[in-house]
Design an enzyme around this catalytic site. Structure first.
Site, PDB file in Angstrom:
ATOM      1  N   GLY A  11       0.832  -1.197   0.000  1.00 49.19           N
ATOM      2  CA  GLY A  11       0.000   0.000   0.000  1.00 49.19           C
ATOM      3  C   GLY A  11       0.872   1.255   0.000  1.00 49.19           C
ATOM      4  O   GLY A  11       1.849   1.340   0.740  1.00 49.19           O
ATOM      5  N   ARG A  72       0.988  -4.816  -5.720  1.00 49.43           N
ATOM      6  CA  ARG A  72       1.001  -6.059  -4.975  1.00 49.43           C
ATOM      7  C   ARG A  72       1.214  -7.161  -6.025  1.00 49.43           C
ATOM      8  O   ARG A  72       0.638  -7.105  -7.096  1.00 49.43           O
ATOM      9  CB  ARG A  72      -0.303  -6.247  -4.192  1.00 49.43           C
ATOM     10  N   ASP A 103       5.174  -4.912   5.994  1.00 47.83           N
ATOM     11  CA  ASP A 103       5.708  -6.206   6.434  1.00 47.83           C
ATOM     12  C   ASP A 103       5.723  -7.232   5.310  1.00 47.83           C
ATOM     13  O   ASP A 103       6.644  -8.046   5.198  1.00 47.83           O
ATOM     14  CB  ASP A 103       4.943  -6.732   7.664  1.00 47.83           C
ATOM     15  N   SER A 105       6.162  -6.566   2.096  1.00 47.34           N
ATOM     16  CA  SER A 105       7.290  -6.203   1.219  1.00 47.34           C
ATOM     17  C   SER A 105       8.602  -6.657   1.830  1.00 47.34           C
ATOM     18  O   SER A 105       9.531  -7.067   1.131  1.00 47.34           O
ATOM     19  CB  SER A 105       7.303  -4.687   1.001  1.00 47.34           C
ATOM     20  N   THR A 125       4.406   2.272   5.472  1.00 44.21           N
ATOM     21  CA  THR A 125       3.010   1.830   5.527  1.00 44.21           C
ATOM     22  C   THR A 125       2.271   2.703   6.526  1.00 44.21           C
ATOM     23  O   THR A 125       2.820   3.058   7.566  1.00 44.21           O
ATOM     24  CB  THR A 125       2.863   0.348   5.944  1.00 44.21           C
ATOM     25  N   ASP A 127      -0.005   1.773   8.382  1.00 41.81           N
ATOM     26  CA  ASP A 127      -0.549   0.935   9.456  1.00 41.81           C
ATOM     27  C   ASP A 127       0.248   0.950  10.747  1.00 41.81           C
ATOM     28  O   ASP A 127      -0.266   0.530  11.787  1.00 41.81           O
ATOM     29  CB  ASP A 127      -0.644  -0.524   8.982  1.00 41.81           C
ATOM     30  N   ASP A 129       2.365  -1.128  11.557  1.00 45.36           N
ATOM     31  CA  ASP A 129       2.299  -2.529  12.028  1.00 45.36           C
ATOM     32  C   ASP A 129       3.557  -3.343  11.711  1.00 45.36           C
ATOM     33  O   ASP A 129       3.485  -4.538  11.426  1.00 45.36           O
ATOM     34  CB  ASP A 129       1.090  -3.234  11.405  1.00 45.36           C
ATOM     35  N   GLY A 170      -5.909   0.375   8.663  1.00 42.94           N
ATOM     36  CA  GLY A 170      -4.928  -0.187   9.588  1.00 42.94           C
ATOM     37  C   GLY A 170      -4.757  -1.669   9.385  1.00 42.94           C
ATOM     38  O   GLY A 170      -4.000  -2.312  10.083  1.00 42.94           O
ATOM     39  N   ARG A 171      -5.511  -2.218   8.407  1.00 46.31           N
ATOM     40  CA  ARG A 171      -5.495  -3.658   8.128  1.00 46.31           C
ATOM     41  C   ARG A 171      -5.835  -4.407   9.405  1.00 46.31           C
ATOM     42  O   ARG A 171      -6.918  -4.230   9.936  1.00 46.31           O
ATOM     43  CB  ARG A 171      -4.155  -4.113   7.550  1.00 46.31           C
ATOM     44  N   GLN A 247      -7.272   8.205   3.512  1.00 46.54           N
ATOM     45  CA  GLN A 247      -6.183   8.138   4.496  1.00 46.54           C
ATOM     46  C   GLN A 247      -4.830   7.865   3.847  1.00 46.54           C
ATOM     47  O   GLN A 247      -3.777   7.998   4.483  1.00 46.54           O
ATOM     48  CB  GLN A 247      -6.486   7.046   5.523  1.00 46.54           C
ATOM     49  N   ARG A 248      -4.840   7.494   2.593  1.00 45.65           N
ATOM     50  CA  ARG A 248      -3.604   7.104   1.908  1.00 45.65           C
ATOM     51  C   ARG A 248      -3.107   8.192   0.948  1.00 45.65           C
ATOM     52  O   ARG A 248      -2.072   8.030   0.307  1.00 45.65           O
ATOM     53  CB  ARG A 248      -3.842   5.823   1.128  1.00 45.65           C
TER      54      ARG A 248
HETATM   55  N1  LIG Z   1       5.711 -14.082   2.106  1.00 43.25           N
HETATM   56  C1  LIG Z   1       6.135 -13.384   1.039  1.00 43.25           C
HETATM   57  N2  LIG Z   1       7.143 -13.848   0.260  1.00 43.25           N
HETATM   58  C2  LIG Z   1       7.569 -13.122  -0.811  1.00 43.25           C
HETATM   59  N3  LIG Z   1       7.052 -11.946  -1.188  1.00 43.25           N
HETATM   60  C3  LIG Z   1       6.035 -11.451  -0.437  1.00 43.25           C
HETATM   61  C4  LIG Z   1       5.528 -12.128   0.705  1.00 43.25           C
HETATM   62  N4  LIG Z   1       4.510 -11.374   1.235  1.00 43.25           N
HETATM   63  C5  LIG Z   1       4.397 -10.286   0.445  1.00 43.25           C
HETATM   64  N5  LIG Z   1       5.307 -10.331  -0.541  1.00 43.25           N
HETATM   65  C6  LIG Z   1       5.495  -9.350  -1.605  1.00 43.25           C
HETATM   66  O1  LIG Z   1       5.382  -8.035  -1.082  1.00 43.25           O
HETATM   67  C7  LIG Z   1       4.306  -7.361  -1.739  1.00 43.25           C
HETATM   68  C8  LIG Z   1       3.655  -6.382  -0.797  1.00 43.25           C
HETATM   69  O2  LIG Z   1       3.165  -7.094   0.348  1.00 43.25           O
HETATM   70  P1  LIG Z   1       1.728  -6.688   0.937  1.00 43.25           P
HETATM   71  O3  LIG Z   1       0.757  -6.613  -0.191  1.00 43.25           O
HETATM   72  O4  LIG Z   1       1.457  -7.584   2.089  1.00 43.25           O
HETATM   73  O5  LIG Z   1       1.883  -5.166   1.405  1.00 43.25           O
HETATM   74  P2  LIG Z   1       2.825  -4.621   2.583  1.00 43.25           P
HETATM   75  O6  LIG Z   1       4.222  -4.517   2.126  1.00 43.25           O
HETATM   76  O7  LIG Z   1       2.568  -5.414   3.826  1.00 43.25           O
HETATM   77  O8  LIG Z   1       2.317  -3.139   2.724  1.00 43.25           O
HETATM   78  P3  LIG Z   1       0.909  -2.646   3.350  1.00 43.25           P
HETATM   79  O9  LIG Z   1       0.692  -3.477   4.578  1.00 43.25           O
HETATM   80  O10 LIG Z   1       1.095  -1.227   3.622  1.00 43.25           O
HETATM   81  O11 LIG Z   1      -0.116  -2.902   2.314  1.00 43.25           O
HETATM   82  C9  LIG Z   1       3.376  -8.481  -2.172  1.00 43.25           C
HETATM   83  O12 LIG Z   1       2.498  -8.063  -3.191  1.00 43.25           O
HETATM   84  C10 LIG Z   1       4.394  -9.501  -2.648  1.00 43.25           C
HETATM   85  O13 LIG Z   1       4.904  -9.089  -3.901  1.00 43.25           O
HETATM   86  O1  LIG Z   2      -4.665  -1.033  -1.042  1.00 42.71           O
HETATM   87  P1  LIG Z   2      -5.433  -2.289  -0.811  1.00 42.71           P
HETATM   88  O2  LIG Z   2      -4.804  -3.465  -1.502  1.00 42.71           O
HETATM   89  O3  LIG Z   2      -6.904  -2.154  -1.058  1.00 42.71           O
HETATM   90  O4  LIG Z   2      -5.263  -2.649   0.736  1.00 42.71           O
HETATM   91  C1  LIG Z   2      -5.884  -1.838   1.723  1.00 42.71           C
HETATM   92  C2  LIG Z   2      -5.018  -2.001   2.939  1.00 42.71           C
HETATM   93  O5  LIG Z   2      -3.795  -1.324   2.710  1.00 42.71           O
HETATM   94  C3  LIG Z   2      -3.531  -0.484   3.833  1.00 42.71           C
HETATM   95  O6  LIG Z   2      -3.955   0.806   3.537  1.00 42.71           O
HETATM   96  C4  LIG Z   2      -2.072  -0.479   4.144  1.00 42.71           C
HETATM   97  O7  LIG Z   2      -1.737  -1.771   4.564  1.00 42.71           O
HETATM   98  C5  LIG Z   2      -4.378  -1.040   4.966  1.00 42.71           C
HETATM   99  O8  LIG Z   2      -4.588  -0.102   6.004  1.00 42.71           O
HETATM  100  C6  LIG Z   2      -5.618  -1.410   4.215  1.00 42.71           C
HETATM  101  O9  LIG Z   2      -6.394  -2.378   4.879  1.00 42.71           O
END
Ligand SMILES: Nc1ncnc2c1ncn2[C@@H]1O[C@H](COP(=O)(O)OP(=O)(O)OP(=O)(O)O)[C@@H](O)[C@H]1O
Ligand SMILES: O=P(O)(O)OC[C@H]1O[C@](O)(CO)[C@@H](O)[C@@H]1O
Length: 316
Positions: A11, A72, A103, A105, A125, A127, A129, A170-171, A247-248
Site C-alpha cells: 500500500g 502487490r 511487512d 514487502s 506503511t 498501518d 504494524d 490499519g489492516r 487516508q492514503r
Molecule cells: N511471504 C512473502 N514472500 C515473498 N514476497 C512477499 C511475501 N509477502 C508479500 N510479498 C510481496 O510483497 C508485496 C507487498 O506485500 P503486501 O501486499 O502484504 O503489502 P505490505 O508490504 O505489507 O504493505 P501494506 O501493509 O502497507 O499494504 C506483495 O504483493 C508480494 O509481492
Molecule cells: O490497497 P489495498 O490493496 O486495497 O489494501 C488496503 C489495505 O492497505 C492499507 O492501507 C495499508 O496496509 C491497509 O490499512 C488497508 O487495509
C-alpha cells in the site's frame, strides 16, 4: 561505480517520495548510481528499471503516493520468481536494493536477500504494524487525515443528536484507530476485535451519550453493522462512515517528510557500512539498523497505556 536501486511496494504511504528523495541525496553524496524500479516487485520482474536524476526527485518531498508506483505481486511468493528477480538485479549490476514498504514487502526483500542480493528495508506503511520499528512512514499523515474527518463528522453528529461510526484503515492493526480516536475525542474507540459491539453499546448507555463519534478499526469490524447495532439498541440514529483511501493520499505531514528523508538516507548509510541485510528502524526515537531475519520476528501491540487512556477519556 556502485549501483543501487529502490522500489516501493504494498500500500502506498505519504512520505514514500520523501524516502526516495533521501535515498537519492545520500547516494549522490557517496557517488552511487541510483536506479528506480517501477511498480514494486512486479516492475522488477518486468525489468522496468530507470536511472534516477536530480530533476526526477527535486520536487517530490511534498507529494503523496510514490513517483515509482507500487503494486502487490502475489507471484513474488514463489521461489522461482524470486530467483528470476535476483538474476535481473545482477544483470543490471544492482548490488543492493532498498525496499520501501510494509511487512509483506519485507518478506519479499528477505527472500531476495536469500538469493544473494543486498537488501535494506525502509518501513513505509500507514498501518504502523511493523514490529521492529516504533515508526512507519505514512502513519502520521493518515492519522491527521482521520482526525480531520472525525472532527467534521463529530460536528454534524452533535448538530443532529446522532451517533456516527467512523471506520479507519490499519489492516489488522488498531494504531490509526487508537490515535485518531483519542485525538478526535471519540465517545468510544474500537481498536481491536477484543471489544464487542455489546460492550460499546453498554459504554454509550452507561455514560448517557446521545451523540458523537465511535471510531472503529477496520480490523475490528465494519461500520455499517456496528451502526445498525447501536441504533437498534439505543434508539438513536447512527450513521456509518468509511474513510478508506483518503487516508492514503494527500501531501505528507512534516513528520513524514522528515522521517521519510531521514530513513531513506539511513538506508544508504547501512549499505555503505555493508549492512545490506537490514531494516531501517526507529527505536527509542533513534534510527538503527536491525538484521532482517531478526527484525521480521519482532511484533508489537498497541500501547496498553494508550489503550487505557482511550478508555478513560471516552468516559468524559
Ligand atoms: N511471504 C512473502 N514472500 C515473498 N514476497 C512477499 C511475501 N509477502 C508479500 N510479498 C510481496 O510483497 C508485496 C507487498 O506485500 P503486501 O501486499 O502484504 O503489502 P505490505 O508490504 O505489507 O504493505 P501494506 O501493509 O502497507 O499494504 C506483495 O504483493 C508480494 O509481492
Ligand atoms: O490497497 P489495498 O490493496 O486495497 O489494501 C488496503 C489495505 O492497505 C492499507 O492501507 C495499508 O496496509 C491497509 O490499512 C488497508 O487495509
Amino acid at each position: 561505480m556502485k549501483k543501487i536501486a529502490v522500489l516501493t511496494s504494498g500500500g502506498d504511504a505519504q512520505g514514500m517520495n520523501a524516502a526516495i528523495y533521501g535515498i537519492f541525496g545520500r547516494a549522490q553524496e557517496l557517488g552511487y548510481e541510483l536506479y528506480g524500479i517501477r511498480n514494486g516487485y512486479a516492475g522488477l520482474l518486468r525489468e522496468d528499471i530507470v536511472k534516477l536524476h536530480r530533476e526526477d526527485v527535486r520536487h517530490i518531498v511534498a507529494k503523496g503516493g510514490t513517483i515509482l508506483g507500487t503494486a502487490r505481486c502475489d507471484e513474488f511468493k514463489e521461489l522461482s520468481v524470486q530467483k528470476k528477480a535476483a538474476d535481473i538485479c545482477r544483470k543490471y549490476g544492482i548490488s543492493d536494493l532498498i525496499v520501501i514498504g510494509g511487512d509483506g514487502s519485507y518478506q519479499g526483500a528477505y527472500c531476495l536477500s536469500k538469493q544473494g542480493i543486498g537488501v535494506v528495508g525502509v518501513p513505509g506503511t500507514i498501518d504502523l504494524d511493523i514490529g521492529c520499528t516504533e515508526y512507519t512512514i505514512g502513519f502520521d499523515t493518515a492519522v491527521n487525515i482521520a482526525v480531520e474527518a472525525i472532527d467534521r463528522i463529530a460536528d454534524t453528529s452533535e448538530a443532529h443528536s446522532c451517533f456516527s461510526v467512523v471506520e479507519v484503515m490499519g489492516r489488522r492493526a488498531g494504531f490509526i484507530a487508537l490515535w485518531s480516536g483519542i485525538a478526535g475525542s471519540a465517545r468510544a474507540i474500537f481498536a481491536d476485535s477484543n471489544t464487542t459491539a455489546e460492550q460499546i453499546v453498554d459504554h454509550l448507555r452507561k455514560y448517557h451519550f446521545t451523540s458523537g463519534t465511535i471510531v472503529l478499526a477496520e480490523g475490528a469490524g465494519k461500520a455499517e453493522p456496528m451502526a445498525e447495532i447501536i441504533e437498534r439498541e439505543l434508539h438513536v440514529h447512527t450513521r456509518a462512515n468509511v474513510l478508506a483511501f483518503i487516508q492514503r493520499g494527500g501531501n505528507p505531514t512534516a513528520k513524514d517528510r522528515v522521517y521519510g528523508s531521514m530513513m531513506g538516507a539511513y538506508a544508504v548509510d547501512l549499505i555503505k557500512k555493508g549492512k545490506n541485510h537490514h531494516l531501517v528502524c526507529v527505536k527509542h526515537d533513534e534510527l538503527c539498523g536491525v538484521e532482517i531475519s531478526e527484525g521480521m520476528k519482532q511484533t508489537k501491540e498497541c500501547s496498553a497505556y494508550l489503550a487505557h487512556l482511550g478508555r478513560t477519556l471516552s468516559c468524559i
